[in-house]
Scaffold this active site. Structure first.
Site, PDB file in Angstrom:
ATOM      1  N   GLY A 166      12.247 -14.971   5.168  1.00  9.08           N
ATOM      2  CA  GLY A 166      11.973 -13.855   6.073  1.00  9.08           C
ATOM      3  C   GLY A 166      12.053 -14.219   7.535  1.00  9.08           C
ATOM      4  O   GLY A 166      11.289 -13.714   8.355  1.00  9.08           O
ATOM      5  N   SER A 226      14.417 -13.549   9.696  1.00  8.27           N
ATOM      6  CA  SER A 226      15.357 -12.731  10.465  1.00  8.27           C
ATOM      7  C   SER A 226      14.668 -11.954  11.579  1.00  8.27           C
ATOM      8  O   SER A 226      15.325 -11.383  12.449  1.00  8.27           O
ATOM      9  CB  SER A 226      16.104 -11.771   9.538  1.00  8.27           C
ATOM     10  OG  SER A 226      15.215 -11.031   8.739  1.00  8.27           O
ATOM     11  N   SER A 227      13.328 -11.928  11.575  1.00  4.93           N
ATOM     12  CA  SER A 227      12.598 -11.212  12.625  1.00  4.93           C
ATOM     13  C   SER A 227      11.157 -11.706  12.665  1.00  4.93           C
ATOM     14  O   SER A 227      10.720 -12.480  11.815  1.00  4.93           O
ATOM     15  CB  SER A 227      12.622  -9.693  12.361  1.00  4.93           C
ATOM     16  OG  SER A 227      11.942  -9.395  11.146  1.00  4.93           O
ATOM     17  N   LYS A 264      20.448 -10.945   7.982  1.00  4.88           N
ATOM     18  CA  LYS A 264      20.863 -12.101   8.780  1.00  4.88           C
ATOM     19  C   LYS A 264      20.237 -12.048  10.161  1.00  4.88           C
ATOM     20  O   LYS A 264      20.235 -10.994  10.814  1.00  4.88           O
ATOM     21  CB  LYS A 264      22.386 -12.119   8.906  1.00  4.88           C
ATOM     22  CG  LYS A 264      22.936 -13.353   9.614  1.00  4.88           C
ATOM     23  CD  LYS A 264      24.454 -13.337   9.620  1.00  4.88           C
ATOM     24  CE  LYS A 264      25.002 -14.595  10.301  1.00  4.88           C
ATOM     25  NZ  LYS A 264      26.478 -14.629  10.301  1.00  4.88           N
ATOM     26  N   SER A 317      -0.447 -16.628   5.160  1.00  6.32           N
ATOM     27  CA  SER A 317      -1.384 -15.670   4.580  1.00  6.32           C
ATOM     28  C   SER A 317      -1.820 -14.715   5.700  1.00  6.32           C
ATOM     29  O   SER A 317      -0.985 -14.217   6.449  1.00  6.32           O
ATOM     30  CB  SER A 317      -2.572 -16.400   3.946  1.00  6.32           C
ATOM     31  OG  SER A 317      -3.529 -15.492   3.463  1.00  6.32           O
ATOM     32  N   TYR A 325      -2.561  -5.350   0.435  1.00  6.76           N
ATOM     33  CA  TYR A 325      -2.158  -6.415   1.364  1.00  6.76           C
ATOM     34  C   TYR A 325      -3.226  -7.504   1.382  1.00  6.76           C
ATOM     35  O   TYR A 325      -2.920  -8.701   1.274  1.00  6.76           O
ATOM     36  CB  TYR A 325      -1.965  -5.836   2.759  1.00  6.76           C
ATOM     37  CG  TYR A 325      -1.585  -6.859   3.799  1.00  6.76           C
ATOM     38  CD1 TYR A 325      -0.280  -7.343   3.880  1.00  6.76           C
ATOM     39  CD2 TYR A 325      -2.528  -7.369   4.686  1.00  6.76           C
ATOM     40  CE1 TYR A 325       0.073  -8.295   4.827  1.00  6.76           C
ATOM     41  CE2 TYR A 325      -2.189  -8.315   5.637  1.00  6.76           C
ATOM     42  CZ  TYR A 325      -0.885  -8.774   5.695  1.00  6.76           C
ATOM     43  OH  TYR A 325      -0.544  -9.723   6.632  1.00  6.76           O
ATOM     44  N   ALA A 358      -5.431  -8.204  -0.903  1.00  2.54           N
ATOM     45  CA  ALA A 358      -5.485  -8.906  -2.192  1.00  2.54           C
ATOM     46  C   ALA A 358      -4.379  -9.940  -2.318  1.00  2.54           C
ATOM     47  O   ALA A 358      -4.615 -11.068  -2.769  1.00  2.54           O
ATOM     48  CB  ALA A 358      -5.400  -7.897  -3.333  1.00  2.54           C
ATOM     49  N   LYS A 370      -2.703 -11.440   0.107  1.00  6.50           N
ATOM     50  CA  LYS A 370      -2.860 -12.525   1.074  1.00  6.50           C
ATOM     51  C   LYS A 370      -4.018 -13.450   0.694  1.00  6.50           C
ATOM     52  O   LYS A 370      -3.961 -14.659   0.944  1.00  6.50           O
ATOM     53  CB  LYS A 370      -3.048 -11.961   2.482  1.00  6.50           C
ATOM     54  CG  LYS A 370      -1.788 -11.323   3.046  1.00  6.50           C
ATOM     55  CD  LYS A 370      -0.630 -12.310   3.092  1.00  6.50           C
ATOM     56  CE  LYS A 370       0.600 -11.747   3.738  1.00  6.50           C
ATOM     57  NZ  LYS A 370       1.722 -12.724   3.814  1.00  6.50           N
ATOM     58  N   THR A 395       4.553  -7.638  16.220  1.00  7.70           N
ATOM     59  CA  THR A 395       5.908  -7.748  15.656  1.00  7.70           C
ATOM     60  C   THR A 395       6.315  -6.399  15.077  1.00  7.70           C
ATOM     61  O   THR A 395       5.558  -5.423  15.102  1.00  7.70           O
ATOM     62  CB  THR A 395       5.955  -8.796  14.521  1.00  7.70           C
ATOM     63  OG1 THR A 395       5.200  -8.299  13.403  1.00  7.70           O
ATOM     64  CG2 THR A 395       5.397 -10.140  14.957  1.00  7.70           C
TER      65      THR A 395
END
Length: 263
Positions: free
Chosen positions: A9, A11-12, A36, A125, A139, A141, A143, A174
């Protein structure tokens, strides 16, 4: 000798910031993702972390091209917000497959090569793994599961020379915020007003969160450590939250979280 590093992950967001910082350090970095990255300095291999076949192909490509793998950063993840009662089963399966099973699969596939290189795994995490947030139950759970998986894995591979560490970041600014999947609950849902207030608070916190570059600095330091901690957090406020968790009653913590995100 420059390290060979795979980041899922990348790409950003946080993953891209980590990748770019490591490229600046002259490491050879591979982004394993479905998209990409725009930075041409980062090698790209298509990978869906919820598909073991694509994970195995991506890792094998790195080994074929570089002959080894030194570091794996399991960063790929997604968010879902809304009441559990209205979560579609497809979304439930997707977040578990990406956030938890993706970490497990990538770690398992990479481990034979990391044993050979005496390498390191860093799993991303969340501080939510310790502070369970209403309307982000899935989310939270996943993490929390990633954190506990990392701690257990650390002891499994400790005698084999592989290091494992888990980052629990707080709010980071982000595209994760706008990409969060939101449950499509009924218009007259008894949850609606509370969900809207909760999500607005979450998104405001994230928009005012740390830069992904701050997270990248922390991860690059961990990658350099011979004996990294099992878990770590970046930022004074979030470190303080983890300390307070040891001393405050669980009932009080849960009440505060209700007032902030559930009321």
């Amino acid at each position: 000798m420059n390290r060979i590093i795979a980041i899922t992950g990348a790409s950003s967001g946080i993953g891209l910031a980590i990748a770019q910082m490591l490229v600046e350090k002259k490491d050879v970095v591979y982004c394993l993702a479905r998209t990409k990255p725009t930075d041409e300095r980062i090698n790209f291999i298509y990978c869906d972390v919820s598909s073991r076949d694509t994970v195995e192909f991506a890792i094998s490509q790195i080994i074929e091209e570089q002959g080894r793998l030194d570091c794996l950063v399991n960063n790929a993840g997604m968010g879902i917000s809304g009441p559990v009662e209205f979560e579609p089963n497809d979304d439930i399966e997707k977040i578990i497959n990406v956030n938890l099973l993706g970490v497990v699969t990538c770690s398992a596939v990479a481990l034979p090569h990391l044993r050979a290189s005496k390498g390191i795994i860093v799993n991303i995490s969340s501080i939510a793994s310790e502070y369970a947030i209403p309307f982000q139950a899935l989310y939270t759970a996943t993490k929390a599961a990633v954190k506990e998986f990392s701690i257990a894995l650390k002891n499994e591979v400790r005698p084999l020379g592989v290091r494992v560490s888990c980052l629990l970041p707080g709010d980071v600014k982000t595209d994760f915020t706008k990409n969060r999947v939101k449950a499509d609950e009924n218009t007259d849902s008894i949850y609606r007003e509370r969900v809207e207030r909760s999500i607005a608070r979450m998104e405001r916190d994230e928009e005012n969160g740390m830069s992904p570059w701050e997270i990248a600095k922390g991860v690059t330091k961990i990658l350099d450590k011979k004996n990294p901690p099992a878990t770590f957090t970046i930022g004074f406020n979030y470190k303080l939250l983890r300390v307070l968790k040891r001393f405050l009653p669980e009932r009080l913590i849960n009440y505060i979280l209700y007032q902030m995100y559930g009321k």
